[in-house]
Design a protein around this motif. Structure first.
Motif, PDB file in Angstrom:
ATOM      1  N   GLN A 117      40.458  25.222  39.365  1.00  0.00           N
ATOM      2  CA  GLN A 117      40.018  24.288  40.403  1.00  0.00           C
ATOM      3  C   GLN A 117      40.951  23.083  40.485  1.00  0.00           C
ATOM      4  OE1 GLN A 117      35.930  23.426  39.490  1.00  0.00           O
ATOM      5  NE2 GLN A 117      35.226  25.411  40.269  1.00  0.00           N
ATOM      6  N   THR A 118      41.598  22.758  39.386  1.00  0.00           N
ATOM      7  CA  THR A 118      42.494  21.600  39.370  1.00  0.00           C
ATOM      8  C   THR A 118      43.914  21.953  39.788  1.00  0.00           C
ATOM      9  OG1 THR A 118      42.927  21.934  37.020  1.00  0.00           O
ATOM     10  CG2 THR A 118      41.162  20.397  37.604  1.00  0.00           C
ATOM     11  N   ASN A 119      44.335  23.171  39.505  1.00  0.00           N
ATOM     12  CA  ASN A 119      45.697  23.593  39.862  1.00  0.00           C
ATOM     13  C   ASN A 119      45.628  25.020  40.394  1.00  0.00           C
ATOM     14  OD1 ASN A 119      48.386  24.220  40.064  1.00  0.00           O
ATOM     15  ND2 ASN A 119      48.892  23.715  37.941  1.00  0.00           N
ATOM     16  N   PRO A 120      45.726  25.218  41.709  1.00  0.00           N
ATOM     17  CA  PRO A 120      45.591  26.558  42.296  1.00  0.00           C
ATOM     18  C   PRO A 120      46.659  27.559  41.840  1.00  0.00           C
ATOM     19  CG  PRO A 120      45.644  24.850  44.010  1.00  0.00           C
ATOM     20  CD  PRO A 120      45.892  24.183  42.715  1.00  0.00           C
ATOM     21  N   ASP A 121      47.777  27.072  41.303  1.00  0.00           N
ATOM     22  CA  ASP A 121      48.818  27.975  40.810  1.00  0.00           C
ATOM     23  C   ASP A 121      48.512  28.495  39.406  1.00  0.00           C
ATOM     24  OD1 ASP A 121      50.240  27.617  43.142  1.00  0.00           O
ATOM     25  OD2 ASP A 121      51.375  25.911  42.341  1.00  0.00           O
ATOM     26  N   GLU A 122      47.495  27.935  38.795  1.00  0.00           N
ATOM     27  CA  GLU A 122      47.118  28.298  37.429  1.00  0.00           C
ATOM     28  C   GLU A 122      45.830  29.121  37.457  1.00  0.00           C
ATOM     29  OE1 GLU A 122      45.832  25.410  34.136  1.00  0.00           O
ATOM     30  OE2 GLU A 122      47.949  24.958  34.554  1.00  0.00           O
ATOM     31  N   GLU A 123      45.692  29.997  36.486  1.00  0.00           N
ATOM     32  CA  GLU A 123      44.458  30.781  36.379  1.00  0.00           C
ATOM     33  C   GLU A 123      43.763  30.461  35.066  1.00  0.00           C
ATOM     34  OE1 GLU A 123      45.543  34.908  36.989  1.00  0.00           O
ATOM     35  OE2 GLU A 123      44.893  34.693  39.058  1.00  0.00           O
ATOM     36  N   VAL A 124      42.428  30.517  35.123  1.00  0.00           N
ATOM     37  CA  VAL A 124      41.630  30.301  33.918  1.00  0.00           C
ATOM     38  C   VAL A 124      40.732  31.509  33.710  1.00  0.00           C
ATOM     39  CG1 VAL A 124      41.655  27.789  34.034  1.00  0.00           C
ATOM     40  CG2 VAL A 124      39.857  29.046  35.197  1.00  0.00           C
ATOM     41  N   GLU A 125      40.363  31.696  32.464  1.00  0.00           N
ATOM     42  CA  GLU A 125      39.475  32.824  32.152  1.00  0.00           C
ATOM     43  C   GLU A 125      38.103  32.578  32.767  1.00  0.00           C
ATOM     44  OE1 GLU A 125      37.227  34.155  28.253  1.00  0.00           O
ATOM     45  OE2 GLU A 125      39.404  34.381  28.048  1.00  0.00           O
ATOM     46  N   GLU A 126      37.630  33.546  33.513  1.00  0.00           N
ATOM     47  CA  GLU A 126      36.319  33.446  34.135  1.00  0.00           C
ATOM     48  C   GLU A 126      35.257  34.166  33.296  1.00  0.00           C
ATOM     49  OE1 GLU A 126      34.904  33.924  38.614  1.00  0.00           O
ATOM     50  OE2 GLU A 126      35.561  35.847  37.763  1.00  0.00           O
ATOM     51  N   PHE A 127      35.617  35.335  32.767  1.00  0.00           N
ATOM     52  CA  PHE A 127      34.635  36.155  32.056  1.00  0.00           C
ATOM     53  C   PHE A 127      35.363  37.079  31.096  1.00  0.00           C
ATOM     54  CE2 PHE A 127      31.760  39.903  31.875  1.00  0.00           C
ATOM     55  CZ  PHE A 127      30.622  39.273  31.390  1.00  0.00           C
ATOM     56  N   CYS A 128      34.820  37.225  29.903  1.00  0.00           N
ATOM     57  CA  CYS A 128      35.397  38.123  28.900  1.00  0.00           C
ATOM     58  C   CYS A 128      34.299  39.021  28.353  1.00  0.00           C
ATOM     59  CB  CYS A 128      36.029  37.325  27.769  1.00  0.00           C
ATOM     60  SG  CYS A 128      36.726  38.378  26.475  1.00  0.00           S
ATOM     61  N   PHE A 129      34.554  40.311  28.331  1.00  0.00           N
ATOM     62  CA  PHE A 129      33.607  41.328  27.859  1.00  0.00           C
ATOM     63  C   PHE A 129      34.346  42.181  26.845  1.00  0.00           C
ATOM     64  CE2 PHE A 129      31.447  45.441  28.258  1.00  0.00           C
ATOM     65  CZ  PHE A 129      30.108  45.092  28.412  1.00  0.00           C
ATOM     66  N   ARG A 130      33.863  42.205  25.608  1.00  0.00           N
ATOM     67  CA  ARG A 130      34.558  42.927  24.538  1.00  0.00           C
ATOM     68  C   ARG A 130      33.618  43.942  23.900  1.00  0.00           C
ATOM     69  NH1 ARG A 130      37.723  39.622  20.093  1.00  0.00           N
ATOM     70  NH2 ARG A 130      39.228  39.757  21.763  1.00  0.00           N
ATOM     71  N   ILE A 131      34.179  45.097  23.581  1.00  0.00           N
ATOM     72  CA  ILE A 131      33.457  46.082  22.779  1.00  0.00           C
ATOM     73  C   ILE A 131      34.236  46.225  21.478  1.00  0.00           C
ATOM     74  CG2 ILE A 131      32.729  48.481  22.575  1.00  0.00           C
ATOM     75  CD1 ILE A 131      32.162  48.435  25.550  1.00  0.00           C
TER      76      ILE A 131
END
Length: 156
Positions: A80-94
């Motif tokens: 939301q602060t830098n549109p060129d950057e991505e942040v983790e939204e959701f992590c699902f691990r088995i």
């Protein structure tokens, strides 16, 4: 060395290398977990990744490559602060687990010649969700669990 001696030598050496029944059961359990991750978890993750990418999401599948003890699917969203950057939204691990019955509470009573229990844990960043027998967790169940948890996360 004759063929008979060579074959017998190979048989007896492999028997010595296997070790105790506990070692054999542990090796077998770990092999089953690797097969489960490779043949059930990863195909379900790849199917989810394809669908999520069609909806504009960036998705990464992370695998504990040398051991195959776990696999994660991580969904990213633009920052939301830098549109060129991505942040983790959701992590699902088995994550695969193997243990002998009674070993956690009473390790002194664990029987060496008993097969190990093979479990799969579903883990979110917020903690462990549920534990399954690896024989019970199917590709469809993994996809359904992911979608259910992802929906909760998005709507929160």
């Amino acid at each position: 060395m004759s063929e008979l001696k060579r074959k017998l030598n190979n048989i007896l050496k492999s028997e010595e290398q296997e070790g105790t029944p506990s070692d054999v059961y542990l090796k077998f359990a770990r092999m089953n977990i690797r097969d489960f991750i490779k043949n059930v978890v990863l195909p379900s993750y790849h199917e989810l990744k394809t669908e999520l990418e069609e909806h504009g999401k960036d998705v990464v599948i992370d695998v504990d490559e040398p051991n195959m003890n776990y696999a994660s699917i991580i969904v990213y969203t633009p920052s939301q602060t830098n549109p060129d950057e991505e942040v983790e939204e959701f992590c699902f691990r088995i994550r695969g687990k193997t243990y002998q019955k009674m070993q956690f509470a009473f390790p002194q009573h664990a029987e060496e010649d008993q097969p190990r229990v093979q479990r799969a844990e579903i883990v979110l960043r917020t903690g462990t969700l549920k534990e399954y027998d690896i024989e019970e967790l199917t590709k469809k169940e993994i996809i359904d669990r992911f979608l259910g948890e992802y929906e909760k996360w998005i709507k929160y």
